[in-house]
Design a protein around this motif. Structure first.
Motif, PDB file in Angstrom:
ATOM      1  N   MET A   1      21.925   9.889  43.837  1.00 23.46           N
ATOM      2  CA  MET A   1      21.065  10.064  42.806  1.00 23.46           C
ATOM      3  C   MET A   1      19.833  11.069  43.038  1.00 23.46           C
ATOM      4  N   GLU A   2      19.396  10.576  44.216  1.00 26.13           N
ATOM      5  CA  GLU A   2      18.132  11.297  44.764  1.00 26.13           C
ATOM      6  C   GLU A   2      18.451  12.781  44.835  1.00 26.13           C
ATOM      7  N   VAL A   3      19.500  13.208  45.356  1.00 29.36           N
ATOM      8  CA  VAL A   3      19.911  14.637  45.545  1.00 29.36           C
ATOM      9  C   VAL A   3      20.277  15.136  44.031  1.00 29.36           C
ATOM     10  N   LEU A   4      20.783  14.411  43.229  1.00 31.14           N
ATOM     11  CA  LEU A   4      20.912  15.203  41.831  1.00 31.14           C
ATOM     12  C   LEU A   4      19.517  15.143  41.384  1.00 31.14           C
ATOM     13  N   THR A   5      18.783  14.315  41.522  1.00 32.72           N
ATOM     14  CA  THR A   5      17.480  14.885  40.773  1.00 32.72           C
ATOM     15  C   THR A   5      16.708  16.017  41.223  1.00 32.72           C
ATOM     16  N   LEU A   6      16.836  16.078  42.696  1.00 37.31           N
ATOM     17  CA  LEU A   6      16.360  17.373  43.099  1.00 37.31           C
ATOM     18  C   LEU A   6      16.892  18.537  42.796  1.00 37.31           C
ATOM     19  N   MET A   7      18.294  18.400  42.465  1.00 36.42           N
ATOM     20  CA  MET A   7      19.128  19.751  41.870  1.00 36.42           C
ATOM     21  C   MET A   7      18.685  19.866  40.498  1.00 36.42           C
ATOM     22  N   ILE A   8      18.504  19.028  39.749  1.00 36.69           N
ATOM     23  CA  ILE A   8      18.100  19.088  38.424  1.00 36.69           C
ATOM     24  C   ILE A   8      16.957  19.494  38.231  1.00 36.69           C
ATOM     25  N   ASP A  54      24.728  23.024  34.296  1.00 37.37           N
ATOM     26  CA  ASP A  54      24.743  23.417  35.612  1.00 37.37           C
ATOM     27  C   ASP A  54      24.509  22.989  36.747  1.00 37.37           C
ATOM     28  N   ALA A  55      23.235  22.161  36.541  1.00 42.28           N
ATOM     29  CA  ALA A  55      22.992  21.181  37.612  1.00 42.28           C
ATOM     30  C   ALA A  55      24.004  19.834  37.936  1.00 42.28           C
ATOM     31  N   LEU A  56      24.667  19.549  36.840  1.00 43.89           N
ATOM     32  CA  LEU A  56      25.625  18.601  37.260  1.00 43.89           C
ATOM     33  C   LEU A  56      26.990  18.919  37.785  1.00 43.89           C
ATOM     34  N   PHE A  57      27.284  20.206  37.317  1.00 48.62           N
ATOM     35  CA  PHE A  57      28.422  20.866  38.226  1.00 48.62           C
ATOM     36  C   PHE A  57      28.061  21.305  39.603  1.00 48.62           C
ATOM     37  N   GLU A  58      26.838  21.871  39.936  1.00 47.31           N
ATOM     38  CA  GLU A  58      26.400  21.983  41.280  1.00 47.31           C
ATOM     39  C   GLU A  58      26.576  21.012  42.006  1.00 47.31           C
ATOM     40  N   VAL A  62      29.140  20.406  45.490  1.00 53.05           N
ATOM     41  CA  VAL A  62      28.554  20.154  46.707  1.00 53.05           C
ATOM     42  C   VAL A  62      29.144  18.668  47.259  1.00 53.05           C
ATOM     43  N   PHE A  63      29.191  17.675  46.490  1.00 57.82           N
ATOM     44  CA  PHE A  63      29.920  16.268  46.800  1.00 57.82           C
ATOM     45  C   PHE A  63      31.229  16.124  46.362  1.00 57.82           C
TER      46      PHE A  63
END
Length: 201
Positions: A1-8, A54-58, A62-63
């Protein structure tokens, strides 16, 4: 979730056309994570939703984790029907109807009153407290009950040593106020200071 937060955060900060939800812009809040749940917030327009999508799909690329759109729900407030349809084409979540409850509590913009939480309070009392204390694994009516006042007493005084929910709630509220007064760097503190206290509500 930390990575998702950074991506968003990166997607939003690098896009001048993204619009925040009107009460989230000052603190830069776009989402909240709790356990395996994710809540996303933005202005009700097609483009802003596409940025978050877009952030969700990125993140998924990645993962290797593809979002399950059938399990997502989107809620609209003061958005035109044509805009609703355009947003639903971007992110095909099922459309939910307000009022919505999360973990038993209603998600509302006003203050939570006792009546708003009665359903949750009753569930806690009936399932986790009364049945657990007096029925063990068999949830049956008619079992002998002990006065609630005695339940809260320490074991040394003949009670069950269970903490009073009312007392715990007051302690948690006092801690929350302490965090606000001391300007702790928590998202809830920043939001309250920016939206509630500064606006004079």
């Amino acid at each position: 979730m930390e990575v998702l937060t950074l991506m968003i955060r990166r997607k939003v900060e690098n896009d001048e056309d993204f619009e925040y939800h009107w009460r989230c812009e000052e603190v830069g809040m776009t989402h909240l994570c709790f356990a395996d749940n994710l809540l996303l917030f933005c202005h009700g327009d097609e483009y802003s939703v596409s940025v978050l999508n877009d952030a969700l799909f990125e993140f998924g690329i990645v993962f290797g984790l593809i979002p399950n759109m059938s399990k997502g729900t989107i809620y609209f407030s003061n958005v035109k029907k044509s805009t609703n349809d355009a947003i639903s084409d971007v992110i095909p979540f099922q459309v939910g109807v307000l009022l919505v409850r999360y973990l038993g509590a209603p998600l509302i913009s006003s203050y939570l009153l006792r009546k708003d939480c009665l359903v949750l309070i009753d569930k806690v009392k009936n399932r986790l407290m009364r049945n657990f204390l007096w029925c063990q694994e068999e949830f049956k009516r008619g079992k002998a009950k002990v006065n609630w006042g005695d339940v809260w007493k320490p074991k040394s005084k003949g009670g069950q040593g269970i903490k009073s929910l009312r007392t715990w709630n007051k302690a948690l509220m006092a801690k929350h106020i302490w965090n606000i007064v001391n300007d702790k760097d928590f998202i809830c503190v920043r939001w309250i200071k920016a939206v509630k206290l500064r606006s004079g509500e």
